[in-house]
Motif scaffolding. Structure first.
Motif, PDB file in Angstrom:
ATOM      1  N   LEU A  35       1.029  -1.139  -0.015  1.00 28.03           N
ATOM      2  CA  LEU A  35      -0.174  -0.098  -0.399  1.00 28.03           C
ATOM      3  C   LEU A  35       0.819   1.248  -0.467  1.00 28.03           C
ATOM      4  CD1 LEU A  35      -2.282  -0.922   2.487  1.00 28.03           C
ATOM      5  CD2 LEU A  35      -2.909  -1.774  -0.278  1.00 28.03           C
ATOM      6  N   THR A  36       0.330   1.954  -0.734  1.00 24.64           N
ATOM      7  CA  THR A  36       1.756   3.325  -0.922  1.00 24.64           C
ATOM      8  C   THR A  36       0.085   4.687  -0.479  1.00 24.64           C
ATOM      9  OG1 THR A  36       2.730   4.669  -2.232  1.00 24.64           O
ATOM     10  CG2 THR A  36       0.604   4.174  -3.150  1.00 24.64           C
ATOM     11  N   VAL A  37       0.859   5.489  -0.137  1.00 22.42           N
ATOM     12  CA  VAL A  37      -0.271   6.634   0.262  1.00 22.42           C
ATOM     13  C   VAL A  37       1.089   8.203   0.306  1.00 22.42           C
ATOM     14  CG1 VAL A  37      -1.198   5.392   2.858  1.00 22.42           C
ATOM     15  CG2 VAL A  37       0.585   6.667   3.372  1.00 22.42           C
ATOM     16  N   ASN A  38       0.582   9.290   0.503  1.00 24.52           N
ATOM     17  CA  ASN A  38       0.401  10.514   0.700  1.00 24.52           C
ATOM     18  C   ASN A  38       0.265  10.572   1.635  1.00 24.52           C
ATOM     19  OD1 ASN A  38      -0.411  13.668  -0.026  1.00 24.52           O
ATOM     20  ND2 ASN A  38       1.668  13.080  -0.606  1.00 24.52           N
ATOM     21  N   SER A  39       1.178  10.855   2.337  1.00 25.34           N
ATOM     22  CA  SER A  39       1.702  11.440   4.039  1.00 25.34           C
ATOM     23  C   SER A  39       1.167  13.211   4.874  1.00 25.34           C
ATOM     24  CB  SER A  39       2.519  10.551   4.792  1.00 25.34           C
ATOM     25  OG  SER A  39       3.889  10.878   4.404  1.00 25.34           O
ATOM     26  N   THR A  40       0.499  13.793   3.689  1.00 28.18           N
ATOM     27  CA  THR A  40       0.586  15.253   4.070  1.00 28.18           C
ATOM     28  C   THR A  40      -0.466  15.408   3.814  1.00 28.18           C
ATOM     29  OG1 THR A  40       0.189  15.359   1.597  1.00 28.18           O
ATOM     30  CG2 THR A  40       2.536  15.113   2.236  1.00 28.18           C
ATOM     31  N   LEU A  61      -7.197   1.947  10.031  1.00 28.86           N
ATOM     32  CA  LEU A  61      -8.658   1.134   8.902  1.00 28.86           C
ATOM     33  C   LEU A  61      -7.836   0.083   8.113  1.00 28.86           C
ATOM     34  CD1 LEU A  61     -11.789   0.681   9.024  1.00 28.86           C
ATOM     35  CD2 LEU A  61     -10.872   2.590   6.778  1.00 28.86           C
ATOM     36  N   ALA A  62      -6.315   0.458   7.533  1.00 30.79           N
ATOM     37  CA  ALA A  62      -5.984  -0.748   6.274  1.00 30.79           C
ATOM     38  C   ALA A  62      -5.275  -1.355   7.214  1.00 30.79           C
ATOM     39  CB  ALA A  62      -4.580   0.407   5.397  1.00 30.79           C
ATOM     40  N   ASN A  63      -4.826  -1.098   8.339  1.00 27.25           N
ATOM     41  CA  ASN A  63      -3.950  -2.259   9.062  1.00 27.25           C
ATOM     42  C   ASN A  63      -4.823  -3.096   9.608  1.00 27.25           C
ATOM     43  OD1 ASN A  63      -1.439  -1.431   9.223  1.00 27.25           O
ATOM     44  ND2 ASN A  63      -1.655   0.427  10.287  1.00 27.25           N
ATOM     45  N   ALA A  64      -6.040  -2.569  10.560  1.00 21.97           N
ATOM     46  CA  ALA A  64      -7.489  -3.577  10.825  1.00 21.97           C
ATOM     47  C   ALA A  64      -7.862  -4.563   9.475  1.00 21.97           C
ATOM     48  CB  ALA A  64      -8.408  -2.918  11.548  1.00 21.97           C
ATOM     49  N   LEU A  65      -8.244  -3.637   8.154  1.00 19.44           N
ATOM     50  CA  LEU A  65      -8.680  -4.463   7.617  1.00 19.44           C
ATOM     51  C   LEU A  65      -7.158  -5.962   7.104  1.00 19.44           C
ATOM     52  CD1 LEU A  65     -10.121  -1.923   4.883  1.00 19.44           C
ATOM     53  CD2 LEU A  65     -10.444  -3.833   6.000  1.00 19.44           C
ATOM     54  N   ALA A  66      -6.129  -5.450   7.559  1.00 18.39           N
ATOM     55  CA  ALA A  66      -4.665  -6.359   7.220  1.00 18.39           C
ATOM     56  C   ALA A  66      -4.883  -7.633   7.890  1.00 18.39           C
ATOM     57  CB  ALA A  66      -3.259  -6.293   6.712  1.00 18.39           C
ATOM     58  N   LYS A  67      -5.619  -6.774   9.331  1.00 19.75           N
ATOM     59  CA  LYS A  67      -5.062  -7.575  10.267  1.00 19.75           C
ATOM     60  C   LYS A  67      -6.556  -8.725  10.168  1.00 19.75           C
ATOM     61  CE  LYS A  67      -4.795  -8.560  15.645  1.00 19.75           C
ATOM     62  NZ  LYS A  67      -4.789  -7.545  16.792  1.00 19.75           N
ATOM     63  N   ARG A  68      -7.528  -8.918  10.271  1.00 18.46           N
ATOM     64  CA  ARG A  68      -8.644  -9.757   9.493  1.00 18.46           C
ATOM     65  C   ARG A  68      -7.777 -10.523   8.500  1.00 18.46           C
ATOM     66  NH1 ARG A  68     -14.078  -8.087  11.218  1.00 18.46           N
ATOM     67  NH2 ARG A  68     -13.508  -6.682  13.178  1.00 18.46           N
ATOM     68  N   LEU A  69      -7.705 -10.293   7.419  1.00 22.05           N
ATOM     69  CA  LEU A  69      -7.462 -11.030   6.307  1.00 22.05           C
ATOM     70  C   LEU A  69      -5.482 -11.936   6.342  1.00 22.05           C
ATOM     71  CD1 LEU A  69      -7.968  -8.219   3.930  1.00 22.05           C
ATOM     72  CD2 LEU A  69      -9.646  -9.977   3.814  1.00 22.05           C
ATOM     73  N   GLN A 221     -14.571   9.267   0.536  1.00 25.34           N
ATOM     74  CA  GLN A 221     -12.692   8.611   0.068  1.00 25.34           C
ATOM     75  C   GLN A 221     -13.908   7.408  -0.093  1.00 25.34           C
ATOM     76  OE1 GLN A 221     -10.743  10.016   3.185  1.00 25.34           O
ATOM     77  NE2 GLN A 221     -10.837  12.589   2.492  1.00 25.34           N
ATOM     78  N   GLY A 222     -12.915   6.686  -0.982  1.00 26.71           N
ATOM     79  CA  GLY A 222     -12.981   5.742  -1.160  1.00 26.71           C
ATOM     80  C   GLY A 222     -11.964   4.872  -1.678  1.00 26.71           C
ATOM     81  N   ILE A 223     -11.552   3.219  -0.824  1.00 29.07           N
ATOM     82  CA  ILE A 223     -10.423   3.151  -2.131  1.00 29.07           C
ATOM     83  C   ILE A 223     -10.423   2.428  -3.048  1.00 29.07           C
ATOM     84  CG2 ILE A 223      -9.397   0.616  -0.367  1.00 29.07           C
ATOM     85  CD1 ILE A 223     -11.138   0.580   2.575  1.00 29.07           C
ATOM     86  N   MET A 224      -9.788   2.306  -3.224  1.00 30.69           N
ATOM     87  CA  MET A 224      -9.478   2.342  -4.712  1.00 30.69           C
ATOM     88  C   MET A 224      -9.046   1.068  -5.192  1.00 30.69           C
ATOM     89  SD  MET A 224      -7.976   5.165  -7.430  1.00 30.69           S
ATOM     90  CE  MET A 224      -7.529   5.364  -9.251  1.00 30.69           C
ATOM     91  N   PHE A 225      -9.916   0.514  -5.937  1.00 26.57           N
ATOM     92  CA  PHE A 225      -9.159  -0.693  -6.454  1.00 26.57           C
ATOM     93  C   PHE A 225      -9.456  -0.695  -7.830  1.00 26.57           C
ATOM     94  CE2 PHE A 225     -10.794  -1.789  -2.722  1.00 26.57           C
ATOM     95  CZ  PHE A 225     -10.286  -2.690  -2.190  1.00 26.57           C
TER      96      PHE A 225
END
Length: 273
Positions: A35-40, A61-69, A221-225
């Motif tokens: 995963l890549t982010v813009n941290s600003t 949120l991403a960390n929680a999703l990854a843990k569940r997966l 805002q959305g998670i983009m796939f």
């Protein structure tokens, strides 16, 4: 922060998956998500000034999703304008980085919408602007690679030019930090950011900024796939649904003061613009 605008617009479009989704084999075998982010874009993603640790609502949120997966995340960072290219070139498995669902972005991507948002005017506390219409004819800054320049233009035509007032003058910035700096330096007279970022900015620089009016548009805002990555999209959606059901999604939003921006269900490509 006024959020009454959101309540009347949130029309839920449920994303219904057929059967239980499974992780793509390559991701499952690797055991990692890239995963890549813009941290600003605090509080969505930013570096803690004290520890330099990557933090934010999207990070949690991403960390929680990854843990569940059962996956670990390999994080990387890029300018906002490079987020979509990083997805298209498969440097990132999906994008969760304060990115708005927009129709113009859906030709090659799908959005799983998870947060209510909207562009919001703000000024320095000492500004004489009391209402949004007071900003007609003034220099207004925002991040160039977002949808906000177009939203400012539409607002200006509807509110300023239609009333015979001078048009707002859009001034581009590289990111939200740059825009706030331009405001503090007097190079612009107002700025626009997503409404979800302003309570945090105000808390970090107490008494510095003042919100003007309601958000001038509405969106998600959305998670983009990638379009061809429906399997990953669906398995992440299933986990997000589970987090909404058990309250862990709302708990993360509440941690960042954005519980009022929650959605009731994940939605597919639901933003109106």
């Amino acid at each position: 922060m006024h959020r009454s605008l959101f309540a009347g617009f949130v029309t839920l479009v449920s994303l219904v998956a057929a059967g239980a989704a499974e992780l793509p084999a390559d991701i499952k075998q690797a055991g990692t998500l890239r995963l890549t982010v813009n941290s600003t874009y605090a509080p969505m993603e930013y570096h803690d000034p004290a520890s330099n640790e990557l933090k934010g609502l999207d990070i949690d949120l991403a960390n929680a999703l990854a843990k569940r997966l059962g996956l670990k995340i390999v994080w990387s960072e890029t300018p906002f304008a490079e987020l979509i290219p990083s997805l298209q070139t498969k440097r990132a498995d999906f994008i969760i980085s304060g990115i708005s669902d927009r129709a113009s972005r859906r030709e090659t991507a799908d959005f799983v919408d998870y947060l209510v948002t909207g562009p919001q005017f703000f000024v320095l506390a000492e500004s004489d602007a009391k209402a949004a219409a007071d900003l007609c004819g003034r220099k207004i800054g925002t991040t160039r690679s977002t949808s906000f320049p177009q939203e400012i233009e539409k607002w200006s035509k509807a509110v300023c030019e239609a009333a015979g007032k001078p048009a707002a003058q859009y001034v581009p910035g590289e990111n939200s930090i740059d825009v706030r700096n331009q405001l503090k330096q007097g190079r612009i007279e107002a700025a626009v950011q997503g409404s979800e970022t302003l309570p945090y900015a105000q808390s970090q620089e107490a008494g510095k900024y003042r919100v003007v009016g309601e958000p001038i548009a509405f969106g998600y805002q959305g998670i983009m796939f990638r379009k061809d990555d429906a399997a990953l999209r669906d398995v992440v959606t299933d986990q997000l649904k589970a987090m909404i059901a058990d309250g862990s999604y709302k708990a993360i939003l509440d941690t960042w003061g954005l519980g009022a921006n929650a959605v009731r269900e994940p939605m597919l490509n639901a933003a109106p613009q």
